[in-house]
Design an enzyme around this catalytic site. Structure first.
Site, PDB file in Angstrom:
ATOM      1  N   ARG A   1      -0.559   6.734  -6.875  1.00 58.24           N
ATOM      2  CA  ARG A   1      -0.611   5.607  -7.011  1.00 58.24           C
ATOM      3  C   ARG A   1      -0.620   5.151  -8.364  1.00 58.24           C
ATOM      4  O   ARG A   1      -0.202   4.010  -8.640  1.00 58.24           O
ATOM      5  CB  ARG A   1      -2.483   5.111  -6.580  1.00 58.24           C
ATOM      6  CG  ARG A   1      -2.574   4.576  -5.573  1.00 58.24           C
ATOM      7  CD  ARG A   1      -3.221   4.428  -4.695  1.00 58.24           C
ATOM      8  NE  ARG A   1      -3.991   3.663  -5.913  1.00 58.24           N
ATOM      9  CZ  ARG A   1      -5.475   3.869  -5.529  1.00 58.24           C
ATOM     10  NH1 ARG A   1      -6.023   4.477  -4.372  1.00 58.24           N
ATOM     11  NH2 ARG A   1      -7.017   3.488  -6.233  1.00 58.24           N
TER      12      ARG A   1
ATOM     13  N   ASP B   1       0.244   3.993   1.620  1.00 58.90           N
ATOM     14  CA  ASP B   1      -0.036   4.454   2.599  1.00 58.90           C
ATOM     15  C   ASP B   1       0.836   3.905   3.773  1.00 58.90           C
ATOM     16  O   ASP B   1       1.285   5.058   4.892  1.00 58.90           O
ATOM     17  CB  ASP B   1      -1.472   4.032   3.387  1.00 58.90           C
ATOM     18  CG  ASP B   1      -2.759   3.973   2.267  1.00 58.90           C
ATOM     19  OD1 ASP B   1      -2.415   5.478   1.768  1.00 58.90           O
ATOM     20  OD2 ASP B   1      -3.930   3.562   2.966  1.00 58.90           O
TER      21      ASP B   1
ATOM     22  N   THR C   1       1.136  -1.194  -0.117  1.00 54.70           N
ATOM     23  CA  THR C   1      -0.272   0.108  -0.269  1.00 54.70           C
ATOM     24  C   THR C   1       0.747   0.798  -0.039  1.00 54.70           C
ATOM     25  O   THR C   1       2.155   1.466   0.292  1.00 54.70           O
ATOM     26  CB  THR C   1      -0.774   0.080   1.054  1.00 54.70           C
ATOM     27  OG1 THR C   1      -0.927   1.580   1.413  1.00 54.70           O
ATOM     28  CG2 THR C   1      -0.447  -0.166   2.920  1.00 54.70           C
TER      29      THR C   1
END
Ligand code: F6P
Length: 373
Positions: free
Chosen positions: A299, A134, A132
């Site tokens: 992304r 994040d 991810t």
């Protein structure tokens, strides 16, 4: 011959194809396994939409962004089909049995770890990888995708500097990261931001304005304010908590409706907080402000070398785990070493930025405002 299935779930992230390639090539070449891909995450697993991941399919994908398998945010036990929500677990178990699957490899973030644990508990042999942008998956040093997104966000902040400087403006730049501030903090520090706002530290708009004004008094008539998409003000936090507490205290339907409307409004305002913060800063500092939301650009595109290395290393280790019948684990890095971590130690936990993290201390040392005094 062992048969393994691979799927990618949750938001896509750079490095997924590198990981699929490493799992597949290592499984085929090192261990003589057969590799099947499931399309679009757990949805494809439930619908039995497969693709053979042979040498040809795995060739030429290392540098490609996104995921060749497609992804979705579906959960095995709560899958929307038409206007109904189904528990697809029994169908998934049946599909895996028909395919003679020995193991399922799930590549995903926090939500995927939870879903993978669910399938492990239902009786499948599951191994996962942490991906991810994040960087919020527990029990691993870092997730693949993060380094690429960090590079993209940092480059954007670099570029915003020259225009902010030329126009004597405040640029408020919103960075992804869900409810963890890793990306904003990392990119903010690397990009030389003046203020960095994180979900871990509720900010005061007055303190942010004061930091900007102080820079102006010191001769810098521009500022870069990096805001993590999950950041919120102290004011919002207090208002939200008050309403939540009030909700618990009353049973009066009129009062409850009023409180619910207040909560909904608080959530709506939270969503538009970056724009509101820019407006507040304009009013308080008399400087012009502009907002840039970096969004999904962070992304997309080719993975960085660091993400390719990490994804490749972890992917190859997955094939070894399956060969050793080691299941119910996420393959992680801890202190730089590749290690299996039991899924039940990962699922349902989020790795946020600790308040004593060295990057936070570095901000303080450099006088970068974190939105509080
Ligand atoms: O988890 C990755 C992430 O990009 C978060 O940073 C962001 O909050 C979310 O996904 C966006 O999700 P979607 O692509 O579904 O809008």
């Amino acid at each position: 011959m062992k048969v393994i299935g691979v799927l990618t779930a949750g938001g896509d992230s750079p490095g997924l194809n590198a990981a699929i390639r490493a799992v597949g090539k290592s499984a085929i070449r090192q261990h003589g396994m057969r590799v099947i891909g499931f399309k679009d995450g757990f949805r494809g697993l439930a619908q039995n939409r497969t693709v053979e991941l042979d040498e040809a399919a795995l060739s030429g994908i290392l540098t490609i962004g996104g995921t060749i398998l497609g992804t979705s945010r579906d959960k095995p036990n709560k899958m929307a089909i038409g206007d109904q929500v189904w528990d697809a677990t029994p169908v998934i178990m049946e599909n895996c049995k028909l395919l003679h699957l020995d193991a399922l490899v799930c590549l995903g973030g926090g939500g995927t770890q939870k879903n993978a644990l669910h399938l492990q508990q239902a009786g499948l042999n599951v191994v996962t990888l942490p991906k991810t942008i994040d960087n919020d998956v527990a029990e691993t040093d870092v997730t693949f995708g993060f380094d690429t997104a960090l590079g993209i966000a940092t480059e954007a902040i670099d570029r915003l500097h020259s225009t902010a400087h030329s126009h004597h403006r405040i640029i408020v730049v919103e960075v992804m990261g869900h409810n963890a501030g890793w990306l904003a903090l990392g990119a903010g520090l690397a990009g030389g931001a003046d203020v960095i706002l994180l979900p871990e530290i509720p900010y005061s708009a007055d303190d942010v304005a004061e930091a900007v004004s102080q820079r102006r008094r010191g001769g810098a008539a521009f500022s870069i304010v990096v805001v993590s998409e999950g950041a919120y003000s102290r004011y919002h936090l207090e208002r939200y908590n008050e309403l939540k507490a009030a909700k618990k205290e009353t049973e009066d339907p009129d009062k409850l409706a009023e409180i619910e409307a207040g909560l909904q409004q608080a959530l709506r305002l939270r969503r538009s907080r970056t724009n509101r913060l820019a407006e507040q800063l304009e009013i308080a500092t008399h400087l012009e402000a502009r907002v840039t939301v970096l969004g999904h650009v962070q992304r997309g595109g080719i993975p960085s070398p660091a993400d390719r290395l990490l994804a490749t290393r972890l992917g190859a280790a997955v094939a070894d785990m399956v060969a050793d019948d080691q299941y119910g684990v996420m393959v992680a890095t801890q202190s730089g070493q590749v290690v299996p971590v039991p899924l039940d130690e990962v699922a349902g936990r989020r790795k946020t930025v600790p308040l004593d993290h060295p990057w936070i201390n570095t901000c303080r040392n450099l006088g970068i405002s974190l939105g509080i005094d």
